[in-house]
Scaffold this active site. Structure first.
Site, short mmCIF file in Angstrom:
data_model
loop_
_atom_site.label_atom_id
_atom_site.label_comp_id
_atom_site.label_asym_id
_atom_site.label_seq_id
_atom_site.Cartn_x
_atom_site.Cartn_y
_atom_site.Cartn_z
N GLU A 175 3.94 -9.08 5.46
CA GLU A 175 3.45 -10.46 5.33
C GLU A 175 4.56 -11.38 4.84
O GLU A 175 4.51 -11.90 3.71
CB GLU A 175 2.21 -10.47 4.43
CG GLU A 175 1.09 -9.64 5.04
CD GLU A 175 -0.16 -9.57 4.20
OE1 GLU A 175 -0.32 -10.37 3.28
OE2 GLU A 175 -1.00 -8.69 4.48
N PRO A 195 6.74 -10.18 -5.83
CA PRO A 195 5.75 -9.21 -6.29
C PRO A 195 4.31 -9.66 -6.15
O PRO A 195 3.43 -8.85 -5.92
CB PRO A 195 6.11 -8.98 -7.76
CG PRO A 195 7.22 -9.91 -8.08
CD PRO A 195 7.64 -10.65 -6.86
N HIS A 415 -14.26 -2.37 3.92
CA HIS A 415 -13.82 -1.41 2.90
C HIS A 415 -12.49 -1.87 2.32
O HIS A 415 -11.44 -1.62 2.92
CB HIS A 415 -13.59 -0.02 3.53
CG HIS A 415 -14.83 0.65 4.00
ND1 HIS A 415 -14.80 1.75 4.84
CD2 HIS A 415 -16.15 0.42 3.74
CE1 HIS A 415 -16.05 2.15 5.09
NE2 HIS A 415 -16.88 1.35 4.44
N GLU A 416 -12.53 -2.55 1.19
CA GLU A 416 -11.26 -2.85 0.49
C GLU A 416 -10.95 -1.63 -0.37
O GLU A 416 -11.63 -1.37 -1.36
CB GLU A 416 -11.39 -4.12 -0.36
CG GLU A 416 -10.18 -4.42 -1.23
CD GLU A 416 -8.86 -4.45 -0.47
OE1 GLU A 416 -8.66 -5.37 0.34
OE2 GLU A 416 -8.02 -3.54 -0.68
N HIS A 484 -6.23 -4.03 7.32
CA HIS A 484 -5.34 -5.05 6.76
C HIS A 484 -4.39 -4.36 5.78
O HIS A 484 -4.67 -3.28 5.31
CB HIS A 484 -6.15 -6.14 6.08
CG HIS A 484 -6.67 -7.15 7.07
ND1 HIS A 484 -6.61 -8.50 6.87
CD2 HIS A 484 -7.24 -6.96 8.28
CE1 HIS A 484 -7.13 -9.12 7.92
NE2 HIS A 484 -7.52 -8.20 8.79
N GLU A 485 -3.25 -5.02 5.53
CA GLU A 485 -2.15 -4.38 4.79
C GLU A 485 -1.89 -3.00 5.41
O GLU A 485 -1.88 -1.98 4.70
CB GLU A 485 -2.45 -4.27 3.28
CG GLU A 485 -2.67 -5.58 2.60
CD GLU A 485 -4.05 -6.18 2.88
OE1 GLU A 485 -4.11 -7.36 3.28
OE2 GLU A 485 -5.06 -5.47 2.73
N GLU A 503 -3.99 -6.33 10.69
CA GLU A 503 -3.26 -7.50 10.20
C GLU A 503 -1.77 -7.16 10.38
O GLU A 503 -1.29 -7.08 11.50
CB GLU A 503 -3.64 -7.76 8.74
CG GLU A 503 -3.17 -9.08 8.20
CD GLU A 503 -3.46 -9.21 6.71
OE1 GLU A 503 -3.84 -10.31 6.30
OE2 GLU A 503 -3.27 -8.23 5.96
N GLU A 509 -4.91 -16.44 6.05
CA GLU A 509 -5.26 -16.53 4.62
C GLU A 509 -4.16 -17.20 3.81
O GLU A 509 -4.44 -17.87 2.81
CB GLU A 509 -5.56 -15.13 4.07
CG GLU A 509 -4.37 -14.18 4.15
CD GLU A 509 -4.71 -12.74 3.77
OE1 GLU A 509 -5.87 -12.33 3.94
OE2 GLU A 509 -3.81 -12.03 3.31
C1 NOJ Z 1 -6.50 -9.06 2.12
C2 NOJ Z 1 -6.96 -9.24 3.52
O1 NOJ Z 1 -5.89 -9.58 4.36
C3 NOJ Z 1 -8.03 -10.29 3.52
O2 NOJ Z 1 -8.43 -10.59 4.84
C4 NOJ Z 1 -9.19 -9.84 2.69
O3 NOJ Z 1 -10.12 -10.87 2.59
C5 NOJ Z 1 -8.74 -9.46 1.27
N1 NOJ Z 1 -7.62 -8.61 1.31
C6 NOJ Z 1 -9.84 -8.76 0.52
O4 NOJ Z 1 -10.04 -7.48 1.02
CA CA Z 2 -3.37 -9.55 3.82
#
Ligand code: NOJ
Ligand code: CA
Length: 704
Positions: A175, A195, A415-416, A484-485, A503, A509
């Site tokens: 990113e 960071p 799922h975060e 994502h990540e 992503e 974002e």
């Molecule tokens: C980072 C993700 O890129 C974003 O889309 C998401 O809303 C947040 N993390 C929370 O999981």
């Molecule tokens: Ca992100």
């Protein structure tokens, strides 16, 4: 050594110093590209790539360093070599196109050390008309059973000081903003170690891939990798004096090696896309083609879809992911009680379901539905925190899923993981089984924060396996994954089509909260020719309320409204978000019509024009309706583009709905000025359009 003719002359004169006379050569099917492989007189492997009569990659050496074993450096002999031609056409279950031609000539060289151990290494080159892929195979052998690779030494020596579009070789995150510099001026050190964004460790002046280079005579190159499985991601170390790249694998602080593999195994493909213009880079299928065919069989349980969701509102601070965090005496505290700002409530999600159902949008993403968000960002010990089956008290999973079903809308799971890999791994079976029970077929996963276990990086071998294993497991429960990540896309969607999107870039974002001004107008005109070559992107376009001053005065989206619409066609993904708030769409029915109409699954893609970092125009034909859609975006410079509609079907008239920048539109001064026009067009039409600074153009073409 520039020209091939010169090389031949020099080799004839100094035949023994150039190589041992055993050089192997293979041409692309159209003979426009060729690869020469050879050994120096010390037995060191090297390759050269030619385009017509010019050297594109000059003599570049290949090798490996190992822990507790002699490097693969020199002292090799060729014990066998073979060539073959391959030509097939395969079909994507969903994608930028239906039919993909996979046509290349292959050279396989089997090497063996002349020393006592006689260790073996094979190198395989596949030469396409639009580039080259090569990989190393470590065959089963007596004196080498396990490889502890401390570094892969693959060189790419260039012959020109190319204009280069690059991001730093960060081991944790992609990113970053792109820089455009000469190859000799790349300095990744100034763009690193931020960071707060999780950007961490870059031991060298290195770049991440895809990295795209434009030459003086129009040659376009892009370096990347394909089929990254059970290996570390590759960054490219830059030698600004010698104008060269060298592989630099992502490591781990927990081991002294970077990759551990039991033989036999092979590395990912090292890929170089080589084209004569920018649009052909996007048209190239080299990376997916270098992956194995579909291993999942019938994947019709997943359908490409547009989606809305409980998402942008959290990034705008309108609502929260968590349920009970409050500031108590200057400290964020989990009160266990509702603070009233929670976004993922049954009621709010139903609003999105209604809106999606009304507007031809197939899905709704719900972030913040499950417990754990009280100990998310900034917490060291995140293992055992997130729970992927337990909803917050104000979210009724049964009710929401039943309502969505009734309205014909799919709920997209979230799922975060907070990069707490052990917790996620342990819960995967129950979490995916829960999804299957509710008929949910897509999950957006997230890996925000430093990887747990400590010492691992997002792009190292440990995490490559985490991402891939999660997707393979999810497939067993008929679940498709949008991470994502993530680790970078390397075309694995061919083998595992349930890896639908990801992503892996600075997404929308950043416009909501970054303190560096967000993504500049040129961002996606670079992304289309860099990150997008790797695979589908979950960018989350479609922000209509460009300035959102009522939420955040300091932030904004740096494009016009027409540019936001164009992204639905320019960026490819089988899940494409309509990211703005329901109320912002409802207040703007005219531009919303485009999102309502636009497809997400294509039988054909035509890149009509473009220059890396400046502008790009793409037309795509929807599979089900055979309607065409066109998107065009520009950087901060306004321009006029001419569109030749000869890609349209014969003997057909189309009703074209045009969404274009107004005369005074400007990404900053006047982003909302947009004009609408409906006309009839055919394949004989040629039209000129004005794109404003940071502007765009979107057209839907419906068959009459
Ligand atoms: C980072 C993700 O890129 C974003 O889309 C998401 O809303 C947040 N993390 C929370 O999981
Ligand atoms: Ca992100």
């Amino acid at each position: 050594m520039k020209g091939r003719f010169l090389l031949i002359v020099i080799c004839v004169i100094f035949i023994f110093s150039c190589h041992d006379g055993q050089n192997k050569e293979v041409f692309s099917p159209k003979n426009n590209l060729s690869v020469e492989f050879g050994l120096t007189k010390n037995g060191q492997p090297f390759y050269i790539i030619w385009k017509d009569f010019e050297t594109v990659i000059d003599t570049s050496y290949l090798g490996f360093d190992f822990e507790n074993a002699t490097s693969f450096l020199d002292n090799f002999e060729i014990v066998n070599s073979s060539t073959k031609n391959f030509n097939e056409t395969w079909q994507m279950p969903w994608g930028e196109q239906l039919d993909v031609v996979n046509n290349y000539n292959e050279l396989r060289v089997e090497l063996q050390e002349k020393s006592d151990l006689k260790r073996k290494l094979n190198i395989v080159f596949k030469v396409y008309n639009d580039g080259v892929g090569f990989r190393y195979e470590f065959p089963k052998q007596d004196n080498f059973s396990e490889a502890f690779i401390t570094e892969e030494n693959t060189q790419f020596n260039l012959t020109e000081d190319y204009k280069t579009f690059w991001i730093p070789g960060d081991w944790d995150i992609y990113e970053h903003l792109y820089s455009t510099t000469k190859l000799s001026e790349i300095d990744a050190s100034v763009k690193r170690n931020h960071p707060s964004l999780g950007q961490t460790y870059i031991p060298e002046n290195a770049v991440n891939t895809p990295v795209t280079l434009v030459g003086k005579n129009g040659i376009h190159l892009s370096f990347h990798e394909a089929a990254l499985l059970d290996y570390a991601g590759m960054t490219l170390k830059v030698d600004t004096d010698k104008l060269s790249f060298k592989s630099n694998l992502v490591g781990s602080r927990n081991t002294t090696y970077k990759v551990k593999r039991t033989l036999p195994f092979h590395t990912p493909w090292r890929t170089i896309q080589i084209t004569e213009n920018a649009p052909d880079l996007i048209q190239s299928n080299l990376i997916v083609n270098l992956n194995e065919p579909n291993k999942l069989g019938d994947v019709s349980w997943f359908t490409p879809m547009k989606y809305t969701g409980v998402w942008w509102e959290m990034h705008l601070d309108k609502s929260s992911w968590d349920y009970g965090m409050e500031m108590v005496d200057g400290v964020w505290t989990d009160t266990g009680k509702a603070h009233g700002k929670h976004g993922a409530t049954t009621e709010n999600v139903k609003r999105f379901i209604d809106f999606s159902a009304k507007n031809n949008i197939g899905g709704v993403l719900v972030e913040g539905w499950n417990t754990g968000w009280e100990r998310w960002i900034g917490f060291e010990n995140r293992e055992g925190v997130f729970d992927f089956v337990t909803p917050y008290p104000d979210y009724n999973l049964d009710e929401v899923t039943a309502y969505a079903k009734e309205k014909g809308v799919q709920i997209i799971m979230h799922h975060e993981t907070s990069a707490a890999t052990e917790t996620y791994e342990k819960q995967q079976d129950t979490a995916y089984a829960l999804m299957q029970k509710y008929g949910m077929h897509a999950v957006k996963s997230g890996y925000v924060g430093k990887i747990l276990p400590k010492g691992e990086y997002h792009h190292g071998q440990y995490m490559v396996n985490q991402y891939n294993n999660a997707a393979i497991k999810a497939a067993k429960y008929q679940v498709a994954v949008n991470a994502h990540e993530p680790i970078k896309a390397t075309g694995l969607r061919r083998t595992y089509p349930n890896i639908i999107s990801r992503e892996g870039l600075r997404g929308q974002e950043f416009n909501a909260w970054s303190s560096d001004g967000g993504n500049p107008p040129e961002h996606l005109s670079i992304v289309a020719f860099t990150r997008m070559l790797a695979g589908p992107i979950d960018y989350t376009p479609g922000i209509f309320n460009i300035k959102f001053d009522e939420f955040k005065k300091e932030n904004q989206v740096n494009t016009t409204l027409a540019h936001q619409l164009a992204l639905y066609v320019v960026l490819y993904s089988p899940v494409q978000m309509a990211a703005d708030l329901v109320e912002h769409y409802e207040a703007n029915p005219k531009p919303l019509q485009f999102i309502k109409d636009v497809g997400v699954d294509w039988s054909e893609t035509k890149v009509l024009n473009g220059e890396v970092g400046e502008f790009v125009t793409i037309a795509r034909k929807e599979r089900t309706t055979e309607n065409w859609f066109l998107g065009s975006i520009t950087d901060e410079i306004s321009r006029e583009i001419e569109v030749d509609f000869s890609f349209l079907d014969e003997n057909t008239t189309y009703e074209a709905k045009i969404y274009k920048d107004g005369k005074a539109a400007h990404w900053d001064k006047n982003p909302l000025e947009i004009e609408f026009e409906t006309i009839e067009i055919t394949k004989n039409s040629k039209l000129k359009f004005y794109l404003a600074e940071g502007g765009g153009l979107a057209i839907s073409m419906k068959k009459n």
